[in-house]
Design a protein around this motif. Structure first.
Motif, PDB file in Angstrom:
ATOM      1  N   GLY A 163      -8.319  -7.077  10.497  1.00 56.93           N
ATOM      2  CA  GLY A 163      -9.306  -6.369   9.682  1.00 56.93           C
ATOM      3  C   GLY A 163      -9.189  -4.863   9.803  1.00 56.93           C
ATOM      4  N   VAL A 164      -8.966  -4.362  11.009  1.00 58.31           N
ATOM      5  CA  VAL A 164      -8.825  -2.918  11.198  1.00 58.31           C
ATOM      6  C   VAL A 164      -7.560  -2.411  10.512  1.00 58.31           C
ATOM      7  CG1 VAL A 164      -8.420  -1.120  12.926  1.00 58.31           C
ATOM      8  CG2 VAL A 164     -10.213  -2.787  13.291  1.00 58.31           C
ATOM      9  N   ILE A 165      -6.493  -3.162  10.589  1.00 56.80           N
ATOM     10  CA  ILE A 165      -5.250  -2.754   9.918  1.00 56.80           C
ATOM     11  C   ILE A 165      -5.464  -2.695   8.408  1.00 56.80           C
ATOM     12  CG2 ILE A 165      -2.878  -3.445   9.411  1.00 56.80           C
ATOM     13  CD1 ILE A 165      -2.835  -4.650  12.292  1.00 56.80           C
ATOM     14  N   LEU A 166      -6.077  -3.731   7.847  1.00 49.73           N
ATOM     15  CA  LEU A 166      -6.345  -3.741   6.409  1.00 49.73           C
ATOM     16  C   LEU A 166      -7.308  -2.631   6.008  1.00 49.73           C
ATOM     17  CD1 LEU A 166      -6.629  -7.571   5.712  1.00 49.73           C
ATOM     18  CD2 LEU A 166      -4.763  -6.033   5.095  1.00 49.73           C
ATOM     19  N   GLU A 167      -8.308  -2.393   6.848  1.00 44.09           N
ATOM     20  CA  GLU A 167      -9.274  -1.328   6.567  1.00 44.09           C
ATOM     21  C   GLU A 167      -8.588   0.033   6.528  1.00 44.09           C
ATOM     22  OE1 GLU A 167     -13.609   0.208   8.141  1.00 44.09           O
ATOM     23  OE2 GLU A 167     -12.235  -0.669   9.602  1.00 44.09           O
ATOM     24  N   LEU A 168      -7.680   0.280   7.456  1.00 44.88           N
ATOM     25  CA  LEU A 168      -6.954   1.556   7.464  1.00 44.88           C
ATOM     26  C   LEU A 168      -6.084   1.724   6.224  1.00 44.88           C
ATOM     27  CD1 LEU A 168      -5.935   1.808  11.207  1.00 44.88           C
ATOM     28  CD2 LEU A 168      -7.412   3.358   9.949  1.00 44.88           C
ATOM     29  N   ILE A 169      -5.430   0.658   5.806  1.00 45.90           N
ATOM     30  CA  ILE A 169      -4.603   0.723   4.597  1.00 45.90           C
ATOM     31  C   ILE A 169      -5.477   1.036   3.383  1.00 45.90           C
ATOM     32  CG2 ILE A 169      -3.170  -0.645   3.030  1.00 45.90           C
ATOM     33  CD1 ILE A 169      -2.099  -2.066   5.585  1.00 45.90           C
ATOM     34  N   ILE A 170      -6.635   0.396   3.296  1.00 43.24           N
ATOM     35  CA  ILE A 170      -7.550   0.636   2.177  1.00 43.24           C
ATOM     36  C   ILE A 170      -8.064   2.074   2.193  1.00 43.24           C
ATOM     37  CG2 ILE A 170      -9.824   0.022   1.245  1.00 43.24           C
ATOM     38  CD1 ILE A 170      -9.156  -2.893   2.148  1.00 43.24           C
ATOM     39  N   VAL A 171      -8.429   2.577   3.373  1.00 43.51           N
ATOM     40  CA  VAL A 171      -8.927   3.951   3.476  1.00 43.51           C
ATOM     41  C   VAL A 171      -7.853   4.942   3.051  1.00 43.51           C
ATOM     42  CG1 VAL A 171      -9.592   5.725   5.169  1.00 43.51           C
ATOM     43  CG2 VAL A 171     -10.735   3.517   5.162  1.00 43.51           C
ATOM     44  N   MET A 172      -6.608   4.734   3.481  1.00 45.68           N
ATOM     45  CA  MET A 172      -5.526   5.639   3.079  1.00 45.68           C
ATOM     46  C   MET A 172      -5.298   5.589   1.573  1.00 45.68           C
ATOM     47  SD  MET A 172      -2.713   5.491   6.135  1.00 45.68           S
ATOM     48  CE  MET A 172      -2.599   3.733   6.288  1.00 45.68           C
ATOM     49  N   ALA A 173      -5.372   4.395   0.999  1.00 45.25           N
ATOM     50  CA  ALA A 173      -5.174   4.267  -0.447  1.00 45.25           C
ATOM     51  C   ALA A 173      -6.308   4.938  -1.219  1.00 45.25           C
ATOM     52  CB  ALA A 173      -5.067   2.795  -0.831  1.00 45.25           C
ATOM     53  N   VAL A 174      -7.538   4.723  -0.788  1.00 43.97           N
ATOM     54  CA  VAL A 174      -8.684   5.354  -1.460  1.00 43.97           C
ATOM     55  C   VAL A 174      -8.582   6.867  -1.369  1.00 43.97           C
ATOM     56  CG1 VAL A 174     -11.189   5.702  -1.316  1.00 43.97           C
ATOM     57  CG2 VAL A 174     -10.251   3.402  -1.223  1.00 43.97           C
ATOM     58  N   TYR A 175      -8.222   7.379  -0.209  1.00 47.46           N
ATOM     59  CA  TYR A 175      -8.096   8.828  -0.066  1.00 47.46           C
ATOM     60  C   TYR A 175      -7.005   9.366  -0.975  1.00 47.46           C
ATOM     61  CZ  TYR A 175      -7.037  13.427   1.654  1.00 47.46           C
ATOM     62  OH  TYR A 175      -6.796  14.776   1.706  1.00 47.46           O
ATOM     63  N   THR A 176      -5.838   8.772  -0.923  1.00 46.95           N
ATOM     64  CA  THR A 176      -4.700   9.290  -1.682  1.00 46.95           C
ATOM     65  C   THR A 176      -4.909   9.165  -3.186  1.00 46.95           C
ATOM     66  OG1 THR A 176      -3.236   8.691   0.132  1.00 46.95           O
ATOM     67  CG2 THR A 176      -2.207   9.117  -1.987  1.00 46.95           C
ATOM     68  N   ILE A 177      -5.376   8.022  -3.641  1.00 50.24           N
ATOM     69  CA  ILE A 177      -5.488   7.776  -5.076  1.00 50.24           C
ATOM     70  C   ILE A 177      -6.747   8.419  -5.664  1.00 50.24           C
ATOM     71  CG2 ILE A 177      -5.769   5.975  -6.828  1.00 50.24           C
ATOM     72  CD1 ILE A 177      -4.031   4.196  -4.947  1.00 50.24           C
TER      73      ILE A 177
END
Length: 108
Positions: A85-99
């Motif tokens: 869950g933490v790994i997926l959460e980090l990927i989502i946060v990076m995507a939201v920030y970048t996009i």
């Protein structure tokens, strides 16, 4: 004990987000590790900082929720939920920030 430490780290993310939201500084807060060395040029710094602060608060909240399996017994297989869950959460946060955030506020 592990859950208490987990919650304290989650609260640090939330406090950082609140600080970012309420900041009166005219400097854009950084997201990546090299943020201090690379100046960030944004169109609307206050709106950018507010959006970044909301992102950090949401991250802290879900980080704490993902730590709930730590309340179970020791060596519980539910810790896999926390880890993945933490790994997926980090990927989502990076995507939201970048996009969303950086795409919306960065000067072109």
């Amino acid at each position: 004990m592990g859950f208490i430490i987990w919650v304290l780290f989650g609260m640090l993310f939330i406090m950082g987000g609140i600080y970012c939201i309420n900041s009166k500084k005219e400097v854009a807060f950084g997201f990546w590790a090299d943020a201090k060395t690379t100046p960030i040029e944004m169109k609307n710094i206050k709106a950018y900082n507010k959006a970044l602060g909301k992102l950090w608060c949401a991250y802290g909240f879900f980080f704490i929720l993902l730590g709930i399996p730590l309340l179970g017994e020791q060596n519980s297989p539910l810790i896999i939920i926390t880890s993945i869950g933490v790994i997926l959460e980090l990927i989502i946060v990076m995507a939201v920030y970048t996009i969303k955030i950086e795409g919306k506020y960065r000067k072109k």
